[in-house]
Scaffold this motif. Structure first.
Motif, mmCIF file in Angstrom:
data_model
loop_
_atom_site.group_PDB
_atom_site.id
_atom_site.type_symbol
_atom_site.label_atom_id
_atom_site.label_comp_id
_atom_site.label_asym_id
_atom_site.label_seq_id
_atom_site.Cartn_x
_atom_site.Cartn_y
_atom_site.Cartn_z
ATOM 1 N N PHE A 1 32.735 27.531 37.846
ATOM 2 C CA PHE A 1 31.931 26.935 38.145
ATOM 3 C C PHE A 1 31.184 27.817 37.577
ATOM 4 O O PHE A 1 31.178 29.403 37.457
ATOM 5 C CB PHE A 1 31.281 27.093 40.010
ATOM 6 C CG PHE A 1 32.585 25.717 40.742
ATOM 7 C CD1 PHE A 1 31.335 24.874 40.552
ATOM 8 C CD2 PHE A 1 33.855 26.029 41.152
ATOM 9 C CE1 PHE A 1 32.332 23.915 40.970
ATOM 10 C CE2 PHE A 1 33.879 24.804 41.061
ATOM 11 C CZ PHE A 1 33.757 23.313 41.267
ATOM 12 N N MET A 2 29.671 27.474 37.361
ATOM 13 C CA MET A 2 28.647 28.542 36.690
ATOM 14 C C MET A 2 27.015 28.666 37.760
ATOM 15 O O MET A 2 26.936 28.016 38.821
ATOM 16 C CB MET A 2 28.290 28.049 35.156
ATOM 17 C CG MET A 2 28.641 27.897 34.539
ATOM 18 S SD MET A 2 28.232 26.695 33.017
ATOM 19 C CE MET A 2 27.231 27.935 32.070
ATOM 20 N N ALA A 3 26.013 28.993 37.162
ATOM 21 C CA ALA A 3 24.986 30.014 37.928
ATOM 22 C C ALA A 3 24.281 28.738 37.766
ATOM 23 O O ALA A 3 23.635 28.979 37.839
ATOM 24 C CB ALA A 3 25.141 32.156 38.352
ATOM 25 N N ARG B 1 35.968 42.887 30.678
ATOM 26 C CA ARG B 1 35.793 43.548 31.773
ATOM 27 C C ARG B 1 36.757 43.105 33.656
ATOM 28 O O ARG B 1 37.518 42.906 33.775
ATOM 29 C CB ARG B 1 35.335 44.705 32.253
ATOM 30 C CG ARG B 1 34.617 46.033 31.282
ATOM 31 C CD ARG B 1 33.541 47.154 31.629
ATOM 32 N NE ARG B 1 32.790 46.681 32.238
ATOM 33 C CZ ARG B 1 31.596 46.042 31.221
ATOM 34 N NH1 ARG B 1 31.778 46.846 29.771
ATOM 35 N NH2 ARG B 1 30.150 46.212 31.236
ATOM 36 N N GLU B 2 35.720 42.002 33.664
ATOM 37 C CA GLU B 2 35.854 40.996 34.658
ATOM 38 C C GLU B 2 36.990 40.417 34.984
ATOM 39 O O GLU B 2 37.824 40.348 35.686
ATOM 40 C CB GLU B 2 34.671 40.607 35.218
ATOM 41 C CG GLU B 2 33.444 41.183 35.219
ATOM 42 C CD GLU B 2 31.881 40.176 35.090
ATOM 43 O OE1 GLU B 2 31.404 40.257 35.648
ATOM 44 O OE2 GLU B 2 31.975 39.012 33.928
ATOM 45 N N MET B 3 37.454 39.321 33.324
ATOM 46 C CA MET B 3 38.609 38.792 33.279
ATOM 47 C C MET B 3 39.848 39.645 33.360
ATOM 48 O O MET B 3 40.859 39.054 33.569
ATOM 49 C CB MET B 3 38.161 37.450 32.592
ATOM 50 C CG MET B 3 37.282 36.692 32.826
ATOM 51 S SD MET B 3 36.559 35.268 31.260
ATOM 52 C CE MET B 3 38.122 34.335 31.952
ATOM 53 N N SER B 4 39.508 40.794 32.936
ATOM 54 C CA SER B 4 40.947 41.686 32.882
ATOM 55 C C SER B 4 41.783 41.830 34.356
ATOM 56 O O SER B 4 42.757 41.964 34.464
ATOM 57 C CB SER B 4 40.782 43.194 32.211
ATOM 58 O OG SER B 4 39.325 43.597 33.372
ATOM 59 N N LEU B 5 40.784 41.268 35.135
ATOM 60 C CA LEU B 5 41.170 41.101 36.974
ATOM 61 C C LEU B 5 41.452 40.220 37.107
ATOM 62 O O LEU B 5 41.463 39.593 38.242
ATOM 63 C CB LEU B 5 40.204 41.783 37.819
ATOM 64 C CG LEU B 5 39.699 43.373 38.056
ATOM 65 C CD1 LEU B 5 39.065 43.857 38.590
ATOM 66 C CD2 LEU B 5 40.526 43.912 37.577
ATOM 67 N N LYS B 6 41.796 39.335 36.171
ATOM 68 C CA LYS B 6 42.470 37.144 36.529
ATOM 69 C C LYS B 6 41.013 36.577 37.814
ATOM 70 O O LYS B 6 41.493 36.173 38.699
ATOM 71 C CB LYS B 6 43.579 37.714 36.864
ATOM 72 C CG LYS B 6 44.974 37.871 36.459
ATOM 73 C CD LYS B 6 44.469 37.622 34.527
ATOM 74 C CE LYS B 6 46.099 38.238 34.207
ATOM 75 N NZ LYS B 6 45.969 40.287 34.563
ATOM 76 N N LEU B 7 40.009 37.522 37.634
ATOM 77 C CA LEU B 7 38.959 36.205 37.927
ATOM 78 C C LEU B 7 37.261 36.914 37.056
ATOM 79 O O LEU B 7 37.947 37.229 36.362
ATOM 80 C CB LEU B 7 38.723 37.541 39.447
ATOM 81 C CG LEU B 7 37.726 36.656 40.385
ATOM 82 C CD1 LEU B 7 38.194 35.439 41.489
ATOM 83 C CD2 LEU B 7 37.365 37.745 41.464
ATOM 84 N N GLY B 8 36.823 35.781 37.935
ATOM 85 C CA GLY B 8 35.409 35.330 36.532
ATOM 86 C C GLY B 8 35.609 34.700 35.703
ATOM 87 O O GLY B 8 36.338 33.778 35.246
#
Length: 327
Positions: free
Chosen positions: A113-115, A178-185
Motif C-alpha cells: 500500500f502506498m501513500a 534501512r526500513e526494510m531491514s526490519l521486515k517492514l515498510g
C-alpha cells in the motif's frame, strides 16, 4: 478517450476541472466537460453516454497547453503497487546477493500500500526528500479503478478498470533499505511523491494493444536529462491488470478511486542497474535532474527534482528499555 484533470492558468490553486484531451505529443488541447464533472464518475459511465458527453465537450473551444496546469488525474482513495516484472525482480535480488526471483514471487502477485496523499501532477517539480543520498525513479503503468469490487474473477475485474496512466514511484533507496531491514515498510522511503498522469486513457482505446494472452503490450521508456536509461514493454508483466484487480479483491474491497500499479518495469529504475553492476552507476538523482517517462498511447510525464521544501525535524531514536544484563 483521453481524460485529464486540470485547472486554467488563471484559476486559484485549489480549482479542479475535467476535460477531454484531443491530440498527442506537443499538439494536444483540452475541451472542458461541464463544471462539477468528476473523473472517476465519468470513467464509470456507460461508454455510449460518455461518448455523447465527449462529443458535446468537443464542440466547444479547446484550451492549449500554456493555458492549463495538468493535475493528478485522481486523488486516490488508496494506492496499491504490485511487483509484476520478473526481470526487474531479478535485478533487484542480485543486488541483495540472490540469484534471481524467489520462488514465492511466482506464486501470487504481491503488492504494498502506498501513500495516496503524496501524488504529484505530471509536470510538477518534485522536492528532494530528506535523509537520502540515493534518490531513484520507478517507471510503471497504473490503472484507475472506477467501480467498487470484491471477490471478482479476472473476467469480471475488467469492468472496474476505468483507464490507464503513466506512474513514477519515486524512491529514496537508502531510507527504504534501512526500513526494510526490519521486515517492514517501505514507509518514509516512498511516501514523499508519486507522479501520475498526464491523463487517463480508457481501456477501449487500447483494445488493439493486447497480446495473445490479453495483456496490454505498450512500449515504456524513461530518460534522465534527455538520455535514455530504461526501456521495456508492459507485455512483460507476469500478471494482467485484470488478474491484479481480482487478486486485490480476494476477501477485500477494491474501491472506486483507487490506483493499482504494475510495479517497476525492467530497467525502469536506477536501483535495478545498481543491483546488476554492484556500483552506483548511473548515479542517484540530484537536484536539477529531469526525469521523463513515456508509455506508448498513454503519454509522457516530466518532473524536475527541486531543492527540499525546508528543514525537517530530526529522526527520533528509540528509548532503550532493556538493560545490558538482559541482553
Amino acid at each position: 478517450m483521453k481524460v485529464a484533470a486540470f485547472r486554467r492558468a488563471e484559476d486559484p490553486p485549489d480549482a479542479r476541472r475535467v476535460g477531454l484531451v484531443v491530440g498527442d505529443g506537443a499538439s494536444w488541447w483540452i475541451h472542458p466537460f461541464p463544471d462539477g464533472t468528476e473523473m472517476v464518475e465519468l470513467l464509470a459511465t456507460d461508454p455510449e453516454v460518455r461518448d455523447q458527453a465527449a462529443d458535446a465537450a468537443a464542440q466547444a473551444d479547446g484550451l492549449r497547453p500554456p493555458e492549463v496546469v495538468l493535475l493528478p488525474p485522481v486523488y486516490p482513495v488508496a494506492m496499491r503497487d504490485f511487483l509484476t516484472f520478473e526481470a526487474h525482480v531479478d535485478g533487484m535480488e542480485r543486488g541483495h546477493g540472490n540469484h534471481g526471483p524467489p520462488a514465492e514471487w511466482y506464486q501470487a502477485p504481491v503488492f504494498l500500500f502506498m501513500a495516496p496523499h503524496a501524488v504529484a501532477g505530471p509536470y510538477d517539480d518534485v522536492p528532494m526528500p530528506p535523509d537520502t543520498e540515493r534518490l531513484d525513479f520507478e517507471l510503471e503503468i497504473a490503472a484507475v479503478i472506477c467501480r467498487d469490487v470484491r471477490d471478482v474473477t479476472p473476467e469480471e475485474a475488467g469492468a472496474a478498470i476505468g483507464g490507464y496512466c503513466v506512474m513514477n514511484d519515486w524512491s529514496a533507496r537508502d531510507v527504504q533499505g534501512r526500513e526494510m531491514s526490519l521486515k517492514l515498510g517501505p514507509s518514509k522511503g516512498k511516501d514523499f511523491a508519486t507522479t501520475i498522469g498526464p491523463w487517463v486513457v480508457t481501456p477501449d482505446e487500447l483494445d488493439d494493444c493486447r497480446d495473445q494472452d490479453g495483456f496490454l503490450d505498450l512500449v515504456m521508456s524513461v530518460t534522465v536529462n534527455g538520455a535514455t536509461v530504461g526501456r521495456d514493454r508492459s507485455g512483460h508483466m507476469g500478471w494482467s491488470f485484470e488478474q491484479l484487480v481480482s487478486h486485490a479483491s480476494r476477501a477485500s474491497w477494491v474501491k472506486a478511486g483507487e490506483v493499482l500499479a504494475s510495479g517497476t518495469c525492467a530497467s525502469g529504475s536506477l536501483a535495478e542497474a545498481w543491483g546488476r553492476t554492484g556500483s552506483l552507476e548511473p548515479p542517484p538523482l540530484q537536484v536539477g535532474d529531469v526525469v521523463e517517462m513515456s508509455i506508448d498511447r498513454l503519454g509522457t510525464i516530466r518532473n524536475q527534482v527541486s531543492p527540499s521544501n525546508g528543514a525537517v525535524g530530526a529522526v527520533p531514536a528509540a528509548r532503550r528499555l532493556r538493560r545490558e544484563k538482559d541482553r
